[in-house]
Design a protein around this motif. Structure first.
Motif, PDB file in Angstrom:
ATOM      1  N   ILE A 446      23.232  47.569  -4.723  1.00  0.00           N
ATOM      2  CA  ILE A 446      23.602  46.218  -5.158  1.00  0.00           C
ATOM      3  C   ILE A 446      23.458  46.104  -6.680  1.00  0.00           C
ATOM      4  O   ILE A 446      22.614  46.779  -7.288  1.00  0.00           O
ATOM      5  CB  ILE A 446      22.716  45.155  -4.436  1.00  0.00           C
ATOM      6  N   CYS A 447      24.293  45.235  -7.299  1.00  0.00           N
ATOM      7  CA  CYS A 447      24.211  45.026  -8.736  1.00  0.00           C
ATOM      8  C   CYS A 447      23.218  43.901  -9.034  1.00  0.00           C
ATOM      9  O   CYS A 447      23.337  42.799  -8.504  1.00  0.00           O
ATOM     10  CB  CYS A 447      25.583  44.686  -9.313  1.00  0.00           C
ATOM     11  N   HIS A 448      22.235  44.228  -9.859  1.00  0.00           N
ATOM     12  CA  HIS A 448      21.192  43.270 -10.200  1.00  0.00           C
ATOM     13  C   HIS A 448      21.764  42.163 -11.093  1.00  0.00           C
ATOM     14  O   HIS A 448      21.212  41.065 -11.185  1.00  0.00           O
ATOM     15  CB  HIS A 448      20.058  44.004 -10.932  1.00  0.00           C
ATOM     16  N   GLY A 449      22.887  42.443 -11.748  1.00  0.00           N
ATOM     17  CA  GLY A 449      23.499  41.463 -12.640  1.00  0.00           C
ATOM     18  C   GLY A 449      24.394  40.467 -11.924  1.00  0.00           C
ATOM     19  O   GLY A 449      24.299  39.262 -12.137  1.00  0.00           O
ATOM     20  N   CYS A 450      25.266  40.965 -11.019  1.00  0.00           N
ATOM     21  CA  CYS A 450      26.260  40.058 -10.439  1.00  0.00           C
ATOM     22  C   CYS A 450      26.263  40.030  -8.916  1.00  0.00           C
ATOM     23  O   CYS A 450      26.998  39.258  -8.312  1.00  0.00           O
ATOM     24  CB  CYS A 450      27.654  40.421 -10.951  1.00  0.00           C
ATOM     25  N   GLY A 451      25.456  40.874  -8.270  1.00  0.00           N
ATOM     26  CA  GLY A 451      25.392  40.832  -6.809  1.00  0.00           C
ATOM     27  C   GLY A 451      26.456  41.646  -6.102  1.00  0.00           C
ATOM     28  O   GLY A 451      26.550  41.640  -4.873  1.00  0.00           O
ATOM     29  N   TRP A 452      27.257  42.400  -6.866  1.00  0.00           N
ATOM     30  CA  TRP A 452      28.260  43.269  -6.244  1.00  0.00           C
ATOM     31  C   TRP A 452      27.563  44.282  -5.338  1.00  0.00           C
ATOM     32  O   TRP A 452      26.474  44.771  -5.646  1.00  0.00           O
ATOM     33  CB  TRP A 452      29.051  43.991  -7.354  1.00  0.00           C
ATOM     34  N   VAL A 453      28.170  44.580  -4.182  1.00  0.00           N
ATOM     35  CA  VAL A 453      27.592  45.550  -3.250  1.00  0.00           C
ATOM     36  C   VAL A 453      28.619  46.644  -2.972  1.00  0.00           C
ATOM     37  O   VAL A 453      29.805  46.347  -2.803  1.00  0.00           O
ATOM     38  CB  VAL A 453      27.179  44.861  -1.925  1.00  0.00           C
ATOM     39  N   HIS A 486      27.446  52.556 -13.178  1.00  0.00           N
ATOM     40  CA  HIS A 486      27.636  51.196 -13.674  1.00  0.00           C
ATOM     41  C   HIS A 486      28.345  50.331 -12.657  1.00  0.00           C
ATOM     42  O   HIS A 486      29.172  50.817 -11.893  1.00  0.00           O
ATOM     43  CB  HIS A 486      28.447  51.215 -14.976  1.00  0.00           C
ATOM     44  N   CYS A 487      28.049  49.056 -12.695  1.00  0.00           N
ATOM     45  CA  CYS A 487      28.669  48.133 -11.753  1.00  0.00           C
ATOM     46  C   CYS A 487      30.165  48.014 -12.066  1.00  0.00           C
ATOM     47  O   CYS A 487      30.537  47.672 -13.185  1.00  0.00           O
ATOM     48  CB  CYS A 487      28.000  46.768 -11.864  1.00  0.00           C
ATOM     49  N   PRO A 488      31.009  48.299 -11.080  1.00  0.00           N
ATOM     50  CA  PRO A 488      32.442  48.210 -11.332  1.00  0.00           C
ATOM     51  C   PRO A 488      32.914  46.762 -11.514  1.00  0.00           C
ATOM     52  O   PRO A 488      33.985  46.523 -12.063  1.00  0.00           O
ATOM     53  CB  PRO A 488      33.071  48.833 -10.082  1.00  0.00           C
ATOM     54  N   ALA A 489      32.106  45.799 -11.110  1.00  0.00           N
ATOM     55  CA  ALA A 489      32.517  44.392 -11.214  1.00  0.00           C
ATOM     56  C   ALA A 489      32.197  43.806 -12.591  1.00  0.00           C
ATOM     57  O   ALA A 489      33.078  43.339 -13.299  1.00  0.00           O
ATOM     58  CB  ALA A 489      31.855  43.577 -10.102  1.00  0.00           C
ATOM     59  N   CYS A 490      30.912  43.836 -12.972  1.00  0.00           N
ATOM     60  CA  CYS A 490      30.541  43.185 -14.231  1.00  0.00           C
ATOM     61  C   CYS A 490      30.342  44.166 -15.385  1.00  0.00           C
ATOM     62  O   CYS A 490      30.148  43.743 -16.529  1.00  0.00           O
ATOM     63  CB  CYS A 490      29.283  42.335 -14.043  1.00  0.00           C
ATOM     64  N   LYS A 491      30.366  45.463 -15.053  1.00  0.00           N
ATOM     65  CA  LYS A 491      30.260  46.555 -16.048  1.00  0.00           C
ATOM     66  C   LYS A 491      28.908  46.645 -16.758  1.00  0.00           C
ATOM     67  O   LYS A 491      28.623  47.627 -17.422  1.00  0.00           O
ATOM     68  CB  LYS A 491      31.350  46.450 -17.151  1.00  0.00           C
TER      69      LYS A 491
END
Ligand code: ADP
Ligand code: ZN
Ligand code: ZN
Length: 742
Positions: A446-453, A486-491
């Motif tokens: 999970i992304c700690h910044g935006c919650g992307w899973v 890296h998070c593909p959503a918020c980078k």
């Protein structure tokens, strides 16, 4: 209108191993011996553009089809049927009961090679034994021919005929030694049956004194030999069930009859094979999926011909034909691996019972944690319960403890108190076993910044982190991709591993116990062939301090030096939507506990939980599995769930999102007029995992307290379902008595 075959020709009605329900008519082949034509023989027939192997079901003198449209059987493969009439009866029953195409059911009874049309060449093995002079001669007379001398000594030692296989196992180069010994008339060719005639020397070592409960169990089953009956042998791990099997098997062998023993897991066969080998001086056959097609075929034919008397196998061995059947044993009868979950979905336990009935022989089911179905059958007096209440010999039962971890500091799933217990155990030079039923590093990224899973693109499921290999994997469809940084959503957000898998616990263990040997046993770590055997050996040689693993640890393996067992996360099992979850969890807890303290050393079992007051846990703790089962059965009765009702699950899946639902809805309409109100039809609903491997999945559950009516409905409905126009656009399947509704 029935039409006679061309010029009164006979019609061969056959089953072909394809997923369609109907049988196929063919014209009789040219030149055949009518007397030799029996149901069950294998034929080769033209089918579609090619040829297929078919099984003869009956010979008729008419066909519904115009005989000019019928093709001719190309070839008859078997001179006589490899299956007996009673085996065919069982297969017909199974096809009807599981509403599964007969051709696939018959196909399942054959090993692959025979199903594909290989000729059933029976290679009967030669056996050798000593002549009268061979028995008495002093082997030293062969001083000048030391190799011949060693063969003579081997036979003198064994006192039994030895087969070619057994001789090869003893010495790969035995063949040249035979001729000179035959010439000297010291040895001779022996009859294989003569092995069983040596009833007295059947058993190598049988000095164990049974305890009174074992004695009465053995007596009851022995008394029941020669006729149908089902025995449920209930006994905790180490209570001596296997010893009961061994003694009963001996009695069956002494009657000159064969025994079929089914186990839930391939990995359990070597252990039992060894124990049987120590006890019985006759060869055993194995049947499981790790053998080559050739080996399986050889084992199948040996049992079919009556050349071998003991077969150890997994689920699929159930249909092996037996020349002289005496007993069927199912060990760990509660295990869900006895249910085939794809294709011909059958329960090996339930079919074994029907097979016992047809063959008129007893069926012995054994378990430390019998299924609720079997206990219910005991209540209804269909099965006879035999109970072994305590551990055999000197072994002490382990102590079960709940460890309340609420508000306690944890290190990757390990509480401080548990870490302390592990230290104490290791200091005593004893082994620790940790159980966590989830492989991989963590089940969620999970992304700690935006919650992307990280989700699987083809399934409604999260990708599991496999940290060591830097991979993300879907445990449902096998899709994998590289672990991303890296998070593909918020980078920008930091990616975090959420939850606990065995790999993660292993990592913290190696940090906490840097000087100890730790082994992880799960599907990822034992992928290499033979690696599990290697690990088990290391464990039993005391070379391992901590064993960490999944499901596979819960089954039957013996770890005599393990004195501490910990279940890291029982809570995840407590809140499932599956009505069988409680039963499965209770079985798992008791089975895992069974791994502790098998010898004289007392064992301890710790369960980490945030729900120490949960009734399932407290019942197991303060009472036992049987008390749990009693409560659970009462709840099932109250709710009208199996075994107090019967279920058939219809699953449908397709690439198209709408089609499965439309198909199932059409079935609902189709069966409505036939339902006299005794059958509940639940759905269609999306399957709990609504999309898997790119397919949308829906299901329809039929439930009724009246089994007969439920089956009658499907007898009538299946041919109509096949004709539905949507049926061609979905993949659908029937699951009778499903153990997994998902
Ligand atoms: P289970 O199959 O129920 O786990 P086993 O038959 O493997 O139990 O028995 C557990 C251990 O106890 C084995 O080592 C076995 O040899 C031993 N054992 C079984 N019955 C007896 C007995 N009557 N006396 C002494 N030892 C026994
Ligand atoms: Zn993000
Ligand atoms: Zn997937």
């Amino acid at each position: 209108m029935a039409k006679l075959g061309r010029g009164n020709e006979l019609i061969f009605r056959v089953a072909v191993s394809v997923p369609v329900y109907r049988l196929f008519d063919y014209l009789a082949p040219d030149n055949f011996e009518p007397a030799a034509i029996k149901a069950g023989i294998r034929l080769e027939v033209p089918f579609g553009k090619g040829k297929k192997i078919a099984f003869l079901v009956e010979v008729a003198d008419y066909s519904e089809l115009d005989s000019s449209k019928l093709k001719r059987v190309s070839r008859i493969l078997d001179e006589k049927s490899l299956l007996r009439a009673k085996d065919l009866r069982l297969l017909h029953w199974a096809s009807r009961y599981y509403h599964h195409p007969l051709g696939e059911v018959i196909g399942a009874a054959f090993p692959v090679a025979l199903r594909q049309g290989k000729l059933a060449v029976v290679q009967t093995e030669k056996y050798y034994n000593l002549t009268e002079s061979g028995k008495t001669v002093d082997a030293n007379q062969l001083q000048r021919a030391p190799k011949q001398k060693s063969l003579l000594e081997k036979l003198q030692q064994e006192q039994l005929p030895l087969s070619e296989t057994e001789l090869s196992a003893w010495n790969k180069n035995w063949r040249p030694l035979v001729k000179p010994l035959l010439d000297k008339q010291l040895i001779q060719l022996a009859q294989p049956e003569s092995k069983v005639m040596f009833a007295a020397s059947l058993v190598r070592d049988d000095t164990l004194q049974l305890n009174p409960q074992q004695m009465s169990a053995v007596a009851a089953i022995k008394e029941g030999l020669g006729r149908f009956g089902v025995f449920l042998l209930e006994g905790i791990t180490g209570s001596g069930k296997t010893e009961v099997y061994l003694q009963v098997i001996r009695a069956v062998l002494e009657r000159g009859q064969q025994v079929l023993i089914l186990l839930p897991e391939i990995t359990l066969t070597p252990q039992l094979e060894e124990r049987f080998g120590q006890r019985f001086a006759i060869a055993q056959c194995l049947s499981h999926s790790k053998l080559t097609d050739r080996e399986r075929q050889a084992a199948w034919l040996k049992m079919q011909q009556g050349d071998c008397f003991i077969m150890l196998g997994t689920r699929s061995a159930l249909f092996t034909p037996l020349k002289n059947p005496g007993l069927i044993i199912l060990d760990e009868e509660h295990d869900v691996s006895f249910k085939q979950q794809e294709g011909f979905r059958f329960s090996a336990r339930d079919v074994a019972v029907v097979r016992g009935k047809i063959l008129n022989i007893p069926v012995l089911l054994g378990s430390a944690t019998p299924s609720l179905e079997s206990l219910h059958n005991v209540d209804k007096k269909h099965y006879c319960l035999l109970h072994l209440p305590e551990r055999a010999g000197n072994a002490i039962e382990p102590v079960l403890q709940l460890l309340d971890i609420r508000n306690k500091p944890m290190q990757e799933g390990l509480s401080e108190q548990l870490i302390e217990e592990i230290k104490i155990t290791l200091a005593k030079k004893e082994q620790v076993l940790l159980f966590l039923n989830r492989r991989g590093f963590a089940p969620t990224l999970i992304c700690h910044g935006c919650g992307w899973v990280a989700r699987c693109r083809r399934c409604d499921a999260n990708l599991v982190i496999h940290y060591a290999e830097k991979m993300l994997r879907c445990h449902h469809c096998g899709h994998e991709q590289r672990l991303i940084a890296h998070c593909p959503a918020c980078k920008t957000g930091e990616l975090t591993a959420l939850g606990l898998g065995t790999e993660r616990v292993e990592k913290v263990l190696t940090e906490l116990f840097a000087d100890k040997t730790i082994i992880r046993l799960d599907r990822d770590s034992i992928q290499r062939k033979g690696s599990l055997e290697g690990y088990l050996q290391q464990i039993n040689q005391g070379k391992v301090d901590i064993i960490l693993g999944t499901q596979m640890l819960a089954k039957g393996h013996h770890f005599p030096n393990v004195t501490l067992v910990a279940i890291l996360d029982v809570d995840s099992g407590l809140f499932s939507i599956d009505f069988r979850a409680a039963e499965k969890l209770a079985q798992m807890i008791v089975q895992v506990s069974g791994r502790a303290g098998r010898c004289e050393k007392p064992g301890k079992v710790i369960m980490q939980t945030r729900r120490p007051e949960h009734p399932l846990l407290t019942t197991l703790l303060r009472q036992d599995y049987r008390s749990f089962a009693k409560t659970a059965l009462a709840e099932r009765k109250e709710a009208g769930l199996p075994p107090f009702s019967h279920q058939i699950l219809l699953r449908a899946q397709a690439v198209d999102a709408q089609m499965p639902q439309l198909f199932l809805q059409a079935i609902v309409e189709l069966v409505r007029p036939c339902n006299k109100g005794h059958i509940q039809v639940l759905g269609p609903v999306a399957a709990p995992m609504a999309r898997r491997a790119g397919l949308y999945r829906y299901q329809l559950l039929f439930q009724s307290a009246k089994r007969r009516e439920l089956h009658k409905l499907f007898d009538d409905a299946v041919p109509e379902i096949e004709k539905l126009k949507q049926a061609k656009k979905v993949r659908w399947s029937l699951d009778v008595d499903p153990v997994d509704l998902y």
